[in-house]
Motif scaffolding. Sequence first.
Motif, PDB file in Angstrom:
ATOM      1  N   GLU A  44      41.368  43.572  51.341  1.00  0.00           N
ATOM      2  CA  GLU A  44      42.340  43.067  50.387  1.00  0.00           C
ATOM      3  C   GLU A  44      41.957  41.624  50.055  1.00  0.00           C
ATOM      4  O   GLU A  44      41.501  40.884  50.933  1.00  0.00           O
ATOM      5  CB  GLU A  44      43.743  43.119  51.020  1.00  0.00           C
ATOM      6  N   TYR A  59      44.939  35.075  48.259  1.00  0.00           N
ATOM      7  CA  TYR A  59      44.702  33.886  47.445  1.00  0.00           C
ATOM      8  C   TYR A  59      45.404  32.684  48.045  1.00  0.00           C
ATOM      9  O   TYR A  59      46.559  32.776  48.464  1.00  0.00           O
ATOM     10  CB  TYR A  59      45.212  34.115  46.015  1.00  0.00           C
ATOM     11  N   LYS A  78      37.732  42.874  42.091  1.00  0.00           N
ATOM     12  CA  LYS A  78      39.166  42.906  42.408  1.00  0.00           C
ATOM     13  C   LYS A  78      39.854  41.646  41.905  1.00  0.00           C
ATOM     14  O   LYS A  78      40.943  41.698  41.325  1.00  0.00           O
ATOM     15  CB  LYS A  78      39.331  43.067  43.932  1.00  0.00           C
ATOM     16  N   THR A  79      39.200  40.513  42.098  1.00  0.00           N
ATOM     17  CA  THR A  79      39.761  39.241  41.654  1.00  0.00           C
ATOM     18  C   THR A  79      39.947  39.236  40.130  1.00  0.00           C
ATOM     19  O   THR A  79      40.989  38.815  39.626  1.00  0.00           O
ATOM     20  CB  THR A  79      38.842  38.079  42.084  1.00  0.00           C
ATOM     21  N   GLU A  82      40.346  41.848  38.218  1.00  0.00           N
ATOM     22  CA  GLU A  82      41.458  42.762  37.921  1.00  0.00           C
ATOM     23  C   GLU A  82      42.793  42.074  38.132  1.00  0.00           C
ATOM     24  O   GLU A  82      43.693  42.137  37.310  1.00  0.00           O
ATOM     25  CB  GLU A  82      41.399  43.993  38.855  1.00  0.00           C
ATOM     26  N   HIS A  83      42.919  41.396  39.274  1.00  0.00           N
ATOM     27  CA  HIS A  83      44.167  40.682  39.567  1.00  0.00           C
ATOM     28  C   HIS A  83      44.481  39.645  38.488  1.00  0.00           C
ATOM     29  O   HIS A  83      45.621  39.506  38.067  1.00  0.00           O
ATOM     30  CB  HIS A  83      44.055  39.984  40.928  1.00  0.00           C
ATOM     31  N   PHE A  90      48.344  39.135  46.539  1.00  0.00           N
ATOM     32  CA  PHE A  90      48.464  38.907  45.100  1.00  0.00           C
ATOM     33  C   PHE A  90      49.918  38.923  44.612  1.00  0.00           C
ATOM     34  O   PHE A  90      50.329  38.071  43.814  1.00  0.00           O
ATOM     35  CB  PHE A  90      47.625  39.953  44.350  1.00  0.00           C
ATOM     36  N   ASP A  91      50.707  39.892  45.087  1.00  0.00           N
ATOM     37  CA  ASP A  91      52.115  39.973  44.657  1.00  0.00           C
ATOM     38  C   ASP A  91      52.890  38.719  45.025  1.00  0.00           C
ATOM     39  O   ASP A  91      53.708  38.220  44.252  1.00  0.00           O
ATOM     40  CB  ASP A  91      52.797  41.190  45.287  1.00  0.00           C
TER      41      ASP A  91
END
Length: 279
Positions: free
Chosen positions: A41, A44, A97-98, A100-101, A267-268
């Motif tokens: 995962e 950040y 992934k980064t 996409e986020h 991320f959330d």
Amino acid sequence: ENNGLGLNQYEVYSPAFHTNNKNEVSLESKLHDALEKEEFEVFYQPKVDIKSNKIVGVEALLRWNNDTHNNVSPAIFIPIAEQIGLIDKIGEWVLNKTCEHFKILEKKYPKKLEVSVNFSPRQFNDKLLEQKIFKILADNYFNPHYLEIELTESLLVKNPSLAVKKLNKLKSAGLKIAIDDFGKGYSSLGYLQHFNFDTLKIDRDFIKNIDANYKNASIVRCLIQMAHQLNLKVVAEGVETPGELNFLANNDCDFFQGYLFSRPIAFDQLIDLINLRNS
Ligand code: C2E
Ligand code: MG
Ligand code: MG
Ligand code: MG
């Protein structure tokens, strides 16, 4: 033996490697399946403007949970991934992934933030690194101006002229380059002489107790001034106390990261934090 690992990473890795070999072996075999099993995962950690106290960017930090080990430190598993040849794949996954986020974040929060991604020595030595990065950015419609890559000093030792070429290619595409953990390795000043970095990240070792430790205070004051004269922005790593932050603010540091503001978060949680702190 020069295995291309950063000195500090190797120091973290080697005790476990030599004293707890069994555990390392099982980590190693688990690492082979980690991508497929979706055990990684990206977390950040905010990078904060010292003057406005607003989040201006984030650093992507990889996390790994598997069925037997919770929260294995990247300081442990990244060097293993390098040694067993998995780092390129993992690195590509992190960057993807980064991106996409950040496409999601852009929709929720229109003000653009910069994102920093760590690259380890082995990754940097990949001949196809630039092409791979450009492809991932293009696939995700991600503007290269908002990506910074973080490199440690040690990775530039082996072949400086090749490294300069690579960095220039990345920079001419709009990416920014940060030198990470500055002060921890060798020939730090030589790097500033030969490479055009955008950002200097001062290692946490020098930030610790900076308000009470006159040696750290002198070193950091000089580093900030020097960096600014060379046109680099300065990030202080690992700020934990208001006293440390005060010192940095009074001495013209640009940005800080650290537990004082936020630990690395999912991320959330990052979205919530940005909405809370930046509005
Ligand atoms: P780094 O790039 O220097 O990242 C900063 C480390 O300091 C992170 O550790 C972060 O959690 C920690 N930190 C931040 N603020 C504080 C603070 O106030 N106090 C203290 N004590 N620590 C703080 P983390 O996440 O365990 O990562 C360790 C290292 O692993 C990173 O150091 C980086 O070199 C490497 N790493 C992490 N993610 C990746 C990745 O995706 N790719 C590569 N190649 N390396 C990675
Ligand atoms: Mg870093
Ligand atoms: Mg660092
Ligand atoms: Mg580090």
